[in-house]
Design a protein around this motif. Structure first.
Motif, short mmCIF file in Angstrom:
data_model
loop_
_atom_site.label_atom_id
_atom_site.label_comp_id
_atom_site.label_asym_id
_atom_site.label_seq_id
_atom_site.Cartn_x
_atom_site.Cartn_y
_atom_site.Cartn_z
N LEU A 181 8.49 11.55 1.93
CA LEU A 181 7.86 10.23 1.95
C LEU A 181 7.56 9.87 3.39
CD1 LEU A 181 6.92 7.61 0.57
CD2 LEU A 181 9.24 6.72 0.92
N THR B 194 5.05 7.23 5.52
CA THR B 194 4.17 6.07 5.39
C THR B 194 3.76 5.58 6.77
OG1 THR B 194 6.03 4.52 5.39
CG2 THR B 194 5.29 5.35 3.24
N SER C 290 7.30 -6.17 4.56
CA SER C 290 7.09 -4.74 4.82
C SER C 290 7.30 -4.44 6.31
CB SER C 290 5.71 -4.30 4.33
OG SER C 290 5.63 -2.90 4.25
N THR D 194 2.29 0.29 4.95
CA THR D 194 2.37 0.66 3.54
C THR D 194 3.48 -0.14 2.89
OG1 THR D 194 1.65 2.92 4.02
CG2 THR D 194 2.80 2.56 1.93
N LEU E 166 5.49 -0.32 -0.47
CA LEU E 166 5.73 0.45 -1.70
C LEU E 166 5.90 -0.42 -2.93
CD1 LEU E 166 8.22 3.19 -0.41
CD2 LEU E 166 5.73 3.32 -0.64
N PRO F 84 1.13 6.15 0.56
CA PRO F 84 1.95 7.14 1.26
C PRO F 84 1.12 8.38 1.58
CG PRO F 84 3.19 6.18 -0.54
CD PRO F 84 1.78 5.65 -0.67
N ASN G 127 16.14 2.82 -1.09
CA ASN G 127 14.77 3.07 -0.67
C ASN G 127 14.32 1.94 0.26
OD1 ASN G 127 14.26 0.90 -2.43
ND2 ASN G 127 13.68 2.26 -4.11
N ARG G 128 13.01 1.85 0.50
CA ARG G 128 12.50 0.82 1.40
C ARG G 128 12.64 -0.58 0.80
NH1 ARG G 128 9.41 1.02 5.64
NH2 ARG G 128 8.26 -0.77 4.80
N ASP H 220 10.54 -3.99 2.03
CA ASP H 220 9.61 -4.06 0.91
C ASP H 220 10.21 -4.81 -0.29
OD1 ASP H 220 7.86 -2.60 2.40
OD2 ASP H 220 7.93 -0.78 1.19
#
Length: 290
Positions: A14, A16, A33, A134, A136, A144, A208-209, A251
């Motif tokens: 991944l 971005t 973000s 980006t 998500l 991505p 994750n983000r 995110d």
């Protein structure tokens, strides 16, 4: 076809594009973000002479490989990783002069999670709501990166930082998050509140983000009813039905229906971005400011 472009040869798990994000749009349902490890992104931009808000590449765990069409200055920071230029070892954490057509490869993170690659001039994709990041969760900004993606670059700065050594914070071996009470801490039992700040957790591989998920003792609720959706902020520590705290990152959704037991200090979230699965986590209660 412009020579001021970067070709993604290997996108990795991944990768971005990220800058400082798009704050101020939560009322529209748009998360902030931006780079999860903001200090690392700002540092690599500074090394190549970019403005602090220039878009950089944020990799996840296994790096990426890119090929510029013309000579550029690059810098790699964030999670330490092996760097090669046309197969030969190259420097991490400082400027790199990369000839046009050469292959720069960022290998897997030796520690931490996210590495950052800045290119002189910055990546010049179109802005969405003022940012090239980006997102998500909402899908805003560029998708991505995939193998073969061609990224336009902006004009390079005339001067960049000239240094031999730059200090980079090491990824955490233990993540310590300072927290203040959340708006729904009264939805939890007294025992759960004690457990939250006295028992260790670990970073879950499901992080994750959007959020850093944890593994550890479940937090028992005193109120078992449903909670109407309400606003969420960066660093909110939400507790879903399984009872394990989730720390909201860049995110994160702007609303949520699970109770927020606490809010983490934003200054600690760059370390959270580099906390690999299995890293111990401690939530430390601090007094509410003001």
């Amino acid at each position: 076809m412009t020579d001021r472009a970067l070709v993604v040869v290997r996108a990795g798990a991944l990768t971005t594009l990220q800058d400082r994000g798009r704050p101020g749009h939560a009322h529209l349902g748009v998360p902030r973000s931006g780079a999860l490890d903001a200090p690392a992104a700002a540092l690599v931009n500074r090394l190549v002479g970019n403005h602090a808000d220039a878009a950089v590449l944020e990799t996840t765990l296994d790096g990426c490989a890119v090929r510029p069409r013309s000579a550029v200055t690059m810098a790699v920071g964030g999670a330490p990783c092996p760097v090669t230029l046309d197969g030969r070892p190259a420097a991490w954490g400082t400027q790199l002069w990369v000839p046009g057509g050469a292959l720069l490869d960022l290998g897997p993170a030796r520690s931490g999670v996210r590495s950052y690659l800045a290119v002189s001039g910055g990546v010049a994709v179109e802005r969405v709501l003022g940012s090239r990041s980006t997102d998500l969760l909402s899908g805003l900004g560029p998708a991505p990166l995939t193998d073969g993606t061609v990224l336009p670059l902006g004009p390079p700065a005339m001067v960049h930082a000239r240094v031999d050594v730059v200090p980079h914070p090491a990824p955490p071996t233990e993540l310590v998050l300072r927290v203040t009470p959340g708006p729904r801490d009264d939805w939890f039992t007294a025992a759960a509140l004690r457990t939250f700040t006295t028992h260790p957790y670990t970073v879950s591989s499901a992080s994750n983000r959007i959020g850093l998920r944890t593994e550890g003792p479940a937090l028992e609720r005193a109120v078992t009813g449903e909670l109407p959706s309400e606003g969420m902020v960066l660093g909110a520590v939400q507790v879903p039905p399984d009872g394990r705290p989730v720390v909201f990152l860049a995110d994160h959704p702007t609303t949520g229906g699970y109770p927020v037991i606490a809010v983490a200090d934003p200054a600690d979230l760059s370390a959270a971005a580099q906390a690999a699965p299995g890293t111990p986590v401690r939530f430390v209660a601090v007094r509410r400011r003001g």
